[in-house]
Design a protein around this motif. Structure first.
Motif, PDB file in Angstrom:
ATOM      1  N   ASN A   1       0.818  -1.218   0.000  1.00  0.00           N
ATOM      2  CA  ASN A   1       0.000   0.000   0.000  1.00  0.00           C
ATOM      3  C   ASN A   1       0.856   1.273   0.000  1.00  0.00           C
ATOM      4  N   PHE A   2       1.902   1.242  -0.787  1.00  0.00           N
ATOM      5  CA  PHE A   2       2.778   2.404  -0.974  1.00  0.00           C
ATOM      6  C   PHE A   2       2.729   2.851  -2.428  1.00  0.00           C
ATOM      7  N   ASP A   3       2.877   4.163  -2.653  1.00  0.00           N
ATOM      8  CA  ASP A   3       3.020   4.650  -4.023  1.00  0.00           C
ATOM      9  C   ASP A   3       4.503   4.709  -4.378  1.00  0.00           C
ATOM     10  N   SER A   4       4.814   5.139  -5.591  1.00  0.00           N
ATOM     11  CA  SER A   4       6.200   5.113  -6.057  1.00  0.00           C
ATOM     12  C   SER A   4       7.106   6.014  -5.231  1.00  0.00           C
ATOM     13  N   SER A   5       6.595   7.151  -4.763  1.00  0.00           N
ATOM     14  CA  SER A   5       7.438   8.040  -3.960  1.00  0.00           C
ATOM     15  C   SER A   5       7.786   7.383  -2.630  1.00  0.00           C
ATOM     16  N   GLY A   6       6.838   6.644  -2.044  1.00  0.00           N
ATOM     17  CA  GLY A   6       7.115   5.929  -0.804  1.00  0.00           C
ATOM     18  C   GLY A   6       8.125   4.813  -0.996  1.00  0.00           C
ATOM     19  N   ILE A   7       8.026   4.137  -2.129  1.00  0.00           N
ATOM     20  CA  ILE A   7       8.989   3.074  -2.424  1.00  0.00           C
ATOM     21  C   ILE A   7      10.389   3.660  -2.562  1.00  0.00           C
ATOM     22  N   GLN A   8      10.481   4.786  -3.255  1.00  0.00           N
ATOM     23  CA  GLN A   8      11.789   5.432  -3.415  1.00  0.00           C
ATOM     24  C   GLN A   8      12.349   5.872  -2.064  1.00  0.00           C
ATOM     25  N   LYS A   9      11.494   6.366  -1.177  1.00  0.00           N
ATOM     26  CA  LYS A   9      11.937   6.755   0.156  1.00  0.00           C
ATOM     27  C   LYS A   9      12.501   5.551   0.897  1.00  0.00           C
TER      28      LYS A   9
ATOM     29  N   ILE B   1       6.582  -4.881  -3.941  1.00  0.00           N
ATOM     30  CA  ILE B   1       5.501  -4.003  -3.526  1.00  0.00           C
ATOM     31  C   ILE B   1       4.196  -4.781  -3.690  1.00  0.00           C
ATOM     32  N   GLN B   2       3.304  -4.663  -2.725  1.00  0.00           N
ATOM     33  CA  GLN B   2       2.004  -5.327  -2.793  1.00  0.00           C
ATOM     34  C   GLN B   2       0.911  -4.274  -2.665  1.00  0.00           C
ATOM     35  N   ASN B   3       0.146  -4.097  -3.728  1.00  0.00           N
ATOM     36  CA  ASN B   3      -0.907  -3.091  -3.760  1.00  0.00           C
ATOM     37  C   ASN B   3      -2.183  -3.657  -4.374  1.00  0.00           C
ATOM     38  N   HIS B   4      -3.257  -2.911  -4.247  1.00  0.00           N
ATOM     39  CA  HIS B   4      -4.508  -3.275  -4.904  1.00  0.00           C
ATOM     40  C   HIS B   4      -4.398  -2.944  -6.390  1.00  0.00           C
TER      41      HIS B   4
ATOM     42  N   LYS C   1      -5.193   2.341 -11.130  1.00  0.00           N
ATOM     43  CA  LYS C   1      -4.478   3.582 -10.838  1.00  0.00           C
ATOM     44  C   LYS C   1      -2.978   3.393 -10.696  1.00  0.00           C
ATOM     45  N   ASP C   2      -2.549   2.177 -10.369  1.00  0.00           N
ATOM     46  CA  ASP C   2      -1.121   1.921 -10.182  1.00  0.00           C
ATOM     47  C   ASP C   2      -0.355   1.777 -11.494  1.00  0.00           C
TER      48      ASP C   2
ATOM     49  N   ALA D   1       3.039   2.896  -9.082  1.00  0.00           N
ATOM     50  CA  ALA D   1       3.794   1.829  -8.419  1.00  0.00           C
ATOM     51  C   ALA D   1       4.066   0.636  -9.324  1.00  0.00           C
ATOM     52  N   LEU D   2       3.104   0.268 -10.170  1.00  0.00           N
ATOM     53  CA  LEU D   2       3.300  -0.880 -11.051  1.00  0.00           C
ATOM     54  C   LEU D   2       4.370  -0.599 -12.089  1.00  0.00           C
ATOM     55  N   LEU D   3       4.317   0.579 -12.666  1.00  0.00           N
ATOM     56  CA  LEU D   3       5.332   0.966 -13.643  1.00  0.00           C
ATOM     57  C   LEU D   3       6.700   1.085 -12.982  1.00  0.00           C
ATOM     58  N   PHE D   4       6.730   1.653 -11.778  1.00  0.00           N
ATOM     59  CA  PHE D   4       7.987   1.785 -11.042  1.00  0.00           C
ATOM     60  C   PHE D   4       8.578   0.421 -10.737  1.00  0.00           C
ATOM     61  N   ALA D   5       7.729  -0.508 -10.317  1.00  0.00           N
ATOM     62  CA  ALA D   5       8.203  -1.858 -10.013  1.00  0.00           C
ATOM     63  C   ALA D   5       8.825  -2.498 -11.250  1.00  0.00           C
ATOM     64  N   ARG D   6       8.151  -2.367 -12.363  1.00  0.00           N
ATOM     65  CA  ARG D   6       8.666  -2.956 -13.603  1.00  0.00           C
ATOM     66  C   ARG D   6      10.018  -2.337 -13.977  1.00  0.00           C
ATOM     67  N   ASN D   7      10.125  -1.043 -13.893  1.00  0.00           N
ATOM     68  CA  ASN D   7      11.350  -0.359 -14.298  1.00  0.00           C
ATOM     69  C   ASN D   7      12.523  -0.618 -13.356  1.00  0.00           C
ATOM     70  N   ASN D   8      12.213  -1.037 -12.123  1.00  0.00           N
ATOM     71  CA  ASN D   8      13.267  -1.239 -11.136  1.00  0.00           C
ATOM     72  C   ASN D   8      13.440  -2.701 -10.714  1.00  0.00           C
ATOM     73  N   GLY D   9      12.790  -3.601 -11.424  1.00  0.00           N
ATOM     74  CA  GLY D   9      12.973  -5.025 -11.169  1.00  0.00           C
ATOM     75  C   GLY D   9      12.357  -5.525  -9.882  1.00  0.00           C
ATOM     76  N   LEU D  10      11.322  -4.847  -9.384  1.00  0.00           N
ATOM     77  CA  LEU D  10      10.638  -5.287  -8.173  1.00  0.00           C
ATOM     78  C   LEU D  10       9.470  -6.208  -8.539  1.00  0.00           C
ATOM     79  N   MET D  11       9.170  -7.138  -7.670  1.00  0.00           N
ATOM     80  CA  MET D  11       7.956  -7.921  -7.839  1.00  0.00           C
ATOM     81  C   MET D  11       6.771  -7.061  -7.408  1.00  0.00           C
ATOM     82  N   TYR D  12       5.723  -7.092  -8.214  1.00  0.00           N
ATOM     83  CA  TYR D  12       4.488  -6.381  -7.876  1.00  0.00           C
ATOM     84  C   TYR D  12       3.426  -7.431  -7.606  1.00  0.00           C
TER      85      TYR D  12
END
Length: 290
Positions: free
Chosen positions: A147-155, A168-171, A178-179, A183-194
């Motif tokens: 339940n974090f957005d991309s800015s929170g993930i970067q923090k 990252i695990q989100n709805h 909306k992700d 967050a979904l795009l950020f995860a893809r670009n940074n190699g994170l599992m969504y």
């Protein structure tokens, strides 16, 4: 299977088994259907759904106890267990205490440990510091956020000193997108599992006529078509609850096949809001696995 480089020697199944409302509800345990719930988890593992998602809040820890009971007899290295710490337990000492308690209920280490939601009172870097300590102590192997957005993930990433945020695990669903440009795009670009929770929108998509019509071409149900749409996207793992073995078997039939590119795009276009997706998000989805 999801091929995620950050997990290296670990295999994450293309779909995860969700345990929300299995073993109870919001910090409340229920033992009414323990046998059926345990059987469902076991059946999921037998059918290749080897990623299990749970949390200390689910049934006040009872969901974790049921997972721990269900995984007995299975080869542990072939399982990937995810659990979460509630934000009111986000302080350094409380994170350590919560993780150890979850590990004890599970009867094993935690492969991926997530902060369930942002804390309003505890600095994020304090939580991340505790996560890194837990990795050192062997209680958890990886950590991430929910339940974090991309800015929170970067923090959170900026707080890391020894290890990385890996998930990252989100709805997210065909009806809640909306992700896609966050967050979904950020995860893809940074190699994170969504990890996408509520992908079937509590049964709404299981009754969708458009998905049902496409499913007829593959002899699949609407829900199986929707789940296949999700697992056809790199780095995205849908989390699906099934409270009975029969329901597990239906969900498992969404794996080991793929929608044609034409049908995948038709679903994508049918459910997206006109003009909502930006050009780079469209490019993201065109990179889906064949």
């Amino acid at each position: 299977m999801a091929d995620l480089k950050k997990f290296k020697h670990f295999t994450v199944s293309s779909m995860a088994f969700g345990t929300w409302r299995i073993g109870g509800g919001f910090w409340r345990a229920s033992h009414a259907r323990d046998g059926e719930w345990t059987a469902s988890i076991k059946r999921a593992i037998e059918l290749g759904i080897t990623t299990i998602d749970t949390a200390e809040m689910y049934g006040n820890g009872h969901a974790e106890e049921l997972v721990g009971e269900a995984i007995k007899g299975f080869e542990r290295d072939k399982l990937f267990i995810v659990s979460k710490v509630w934000p009111s337990h986000a302080s350094y000492e409380k994170v350590l205490k919560s993780a150890k308690a979850s590990s004890q209920r599970l009867g094993t280490h935690i492969d991926l440990y997530l902060l369930h939601a942002p804390s309003r009172t505890v600095p994020l870097c304090e939580t991340i510091s505790a996560f890194e300590r837990l990795v050192d102590d062997g209680i958890i192997r990886f950590f991430g956020l929910s339940n974090f957005d991309s800015s929170g993930i970067q923090k959170a990433m900026s707080c890391c000193k020894k290890y990385e945020v890996v998930a990252i695990q989100n709805h997210f669903s065909l009806l809640s997108r909306k992700d896609e440009n966050d967050a979904l795009l950020f995860a893809r670009n940074n190699g994170l599992m969504y990890m996408a929770y509520t992908p079937l929108e509590n049964g709404i998509l299981t009754r969708n006529e458009f998905l049902n019509e496409i499913g007829k071409k593959y002899n699949k149900t609407a829900s199986q078509v929707a789940l296949n749409w999700y697992i056809s996207v790199d780095n995205l793992v849908p989390i699906v609850k099934a409270s009975t073995p029969a329901h597990v078997e239906e969900n498992a039939q969404a794996m080991e096949w793929r929608l044609s590119r034409e049908d995948w795009e038709a679903i994508n276009n049918h459910f997206r809001t006109k003009g909502y997706l930006k050009e780079k998000v469209v490019s993201f989805f065109k990179s889906m696995r064949p």
